[in-house]
Design an enzyme around this catalytic site. Structure first.
Site, short mmCIF file in Angstrom:
data_model
loop_
_atom_site.label_atom_id
_atom_site.label_comp_id
_atom_site.label_asym_id
_atom_site.label_seq_id
_atom_site.Cartn_x
_atom_site.Cartn_y
_atom_site.Cartn_z
N LYS A 278 7.05 1.29 -1.10
CA LYS A 278 7.64 0.65 0.08
C LYS A 278 8.38 -0.60 -0.34
CE LYS A 278 3.63 1.83 2.68
NZ LYS A 278 2.50 1.30 3.37
N ARG A 279 8.17 -1.00 -1.59
CA ARG A 279 8.69 -2.29 -2.00
C ARG A 279 10.22 -2.36 -1.97
NH1 ARG A 279 6.24 -3.39 -7.29
NH2 ARG A 279 5.38 -1.36 -6.85
#
Ligand code: GLU
Length: 509
Positions: A278-279
């Site tokens: 998700k970074r």
């Protein structure tokens, strides 16, 4: 200590069913229950989609419930964003915070009275107890466990407080939480995907907190209360919750409630088996929307990795997904998604959208507004945009491809330098007037094929210039490009008048 999970092969049909795994005669009600601690990403969309498919396949109801009891982790805008994205994806909930419904409210923070009622029942029956242990004591237990390489767990000390000790502490207004007393000897349960599962939770965990000091429930209690109160028939959720299900079933038993059926869905991972990150922000649905992806593309790629369908196949639409979905085909292997194939999925779905009459109208409107944003002072009519889409069908991955510099000739006239034309062919003027003639005599509805044939046969008669050189020259005049779509396609896209005007202007000087 290792957790004991006994898996027995999935018994397809539960007692009292119609022959489809876990589908009983009562109304099918499923829910997607995200926490608004972040925006919707591909993994969440996949869980929501499987719930939607299951509901629609069986004539049931798809609920969106926001599990927003962890107040410290709420992300502003996430709650509304999740529902927006489900709507964008074409899988809107039937009941939700926005749409309401008979079982609302659909945000847990607005249902506190229901959790307090359940806690009261559990306290009265002795299935739950108040715990006055201080954060310092809990921290000490944790540190000691870690020092002796044990998994930290609460030692259940407050289980043994007498009623008068509890009263005394309450009268002093000591801060406290409520814990659920985990009974030993938990039963096995049959997960519709993972089969028979046994987890002797009391032997590995301390009693869990169900009501926090701030009066908010924890996930476990709120989840059980809401699934029951919202008459959820089937819980389809990520595999990471399989381990918590025994705890949930013990709470159902303590409350005297009939639990729903459970089906845990294997995780969605990258194709190399690593966690979806998700970074970088590139798995959030909003990111795909901003890049101009179609919802069908995302729904297809996230279901094309082995679970719930007889086979993988690119190009399934939502109605096809509903029709072909089968919970029994859900495997227990993680689903490996190949995002490198996204352009291919996109092309297939964009082609389908251009082919469909209704969807084409939507694309034309979208492209019109994108063009408006890019070429502020210009206007483009719908017929022209539609013609371009049809001619470029099969070559485009995204609608936004048409905004790239390679396609700017469609929207503004290119500037062409005379010396470039002469460098390509000394016969430039002759070629130009021959093509102007062809265009003047061609029917307004001539096809790509006919125009190509005509250009080829007439231009090949020119002795001095090779056919390919003529094409290069014409492409440059029409588009300012040296490579790109065929000259015939460019002419059909621009139309005879605009093509003639570009030819005359460039070649007359
Ligand atoms: N709030 C939980 C989550 O965000 C829901 C889990 C469940 O579906 O029970 O994953």
């Amino acid at each position: 200590m290792r957790l004991l999970l006994v898996r027995v092969l999935l018994q397809a049909v539960r007692p009292g069913t119609r022959g489809c795994a876990g589908v009983t005669h009562k109304e099918i009600r499923v829910r997607f229950a995200p926490s608004p601690t972040g925006f919707l990403h591909l993994g969440g969309l996949r869980t929501a989609l499987y719930n939607y498919l299951f509901a629609k396949k069986h004539g049931g109801v798809f609920i969106l419930r926001l599990e927003d009891t962890d107040r410290s982790r709420l992300v502003p805008g996430a709650a509304g964003g999740i529902e927006d994205m489900l709507e964008w994806a074409g899988i809107p909930p039937d009941e939700s915070p926005r749409r309401g419904g008979l079982y609302g409210p659909y945000e847990q923070s607005q249902r506190l009275n229901l959790y307090h009622e359940a806690v009261q029942t559990l306290l009265e029956s002795g299935a739950a107890y108040r715990c006055f242990c201080t954060p310092q004591r809990l921290e000490l237990i944790k540190k000691e466990a870690l020092r002796s390489r044990q998994t930290p767990r609460y030692d259940n000390r407050c289980r043994h407080l007498t009623p008068s000790q509890v009263q005394e502490k309450l009268s002093k207004n000591l801060p406290h939480v409520v814990r659920f007393q985990l009974p030993g000897g938990a039963h096995s349960f049959q997960d519709l995907v993972y089969g028979w599962t046994h987890h002797d939770v009391a032997s590995v965990e301390g009693d869990p907190v169900i009501l926090k000091g701030d009066g908010f429930p924890t996930y476990h209690l709120a989840n059980v209360v809401d699934d029951y109160k919202m008459a959820v028939s089937h819980v389809l959720r990520g595999e990471e919750w399989l381990i918590s299900t025994t705890k949930h079933l013990l709470m159902y038993r303590a409350l005297g409630w009939q639990p729903p059926a459970y089906a845990h869905l294997p995780l969605l991972l990258n194709k190399d088996g690593s966690k979806l990150s998700k970074r970088q922000g590139d798995i959030f649905i909003q990111h795909f929307v901003q890049r101009g992806h179609l919802p069908d593309t995302l729904l297809d790629i996230i279901t094309n990795c082995g679970s719930g369908f007889a086979g993988n196949q690119i190009g399934r639409t939502l109605p096809e997904l509903i029709q072909q979905y089968n919970l029994q085909s859900t495997s227990t292997h993680s689903a490996l998604m190949d995002l490198d194939k996204l352009p291919e999925f996109s092309r297939v779905h964009l082609t389908r959208w251009i082919e469909g009459a209704d969807t084409r109208v939507q694309l034309v409107a979208q492209l019109q507004s994108l063009l408006q944003e890019t070429y502020k002072d210009l206007t483009f009519d719908k017929d022209y945009i539609e013609r371009i889409l049809v001619l470029r069908m099969g070559h485009l991955n995204l609608l936004t491809d048409l905004l790239s510099p390679n396609y700017s000739y469609l929207w503004v006239r290119p500037s062409v330098r005379q010396e470039d034309l002469r460098r390509i062919s000394s016969e430039a003027r002759e070629i130009g007037s021959l093509v102007v003639q062809i265009l003047q005599n061609s029917r307004h509805d001539t096809s790509l094929e006919l125009l190509s044939i005509e250009l080829k046969s007439r231009l090949q008669q020119l002795k001095a210039t090779k056919y390919s050189t003529s094409m290069k020259l014409l492409r440059l005049v029409l588009s300012g490009l040296e490579t790109g779509p065929s000259v015939a396609e460019m002419m059909l896209a621009l139309g005879p008048e605009e093509s003639i005007s570009r030819l005359q202007k460039a070649l007359s000087s």
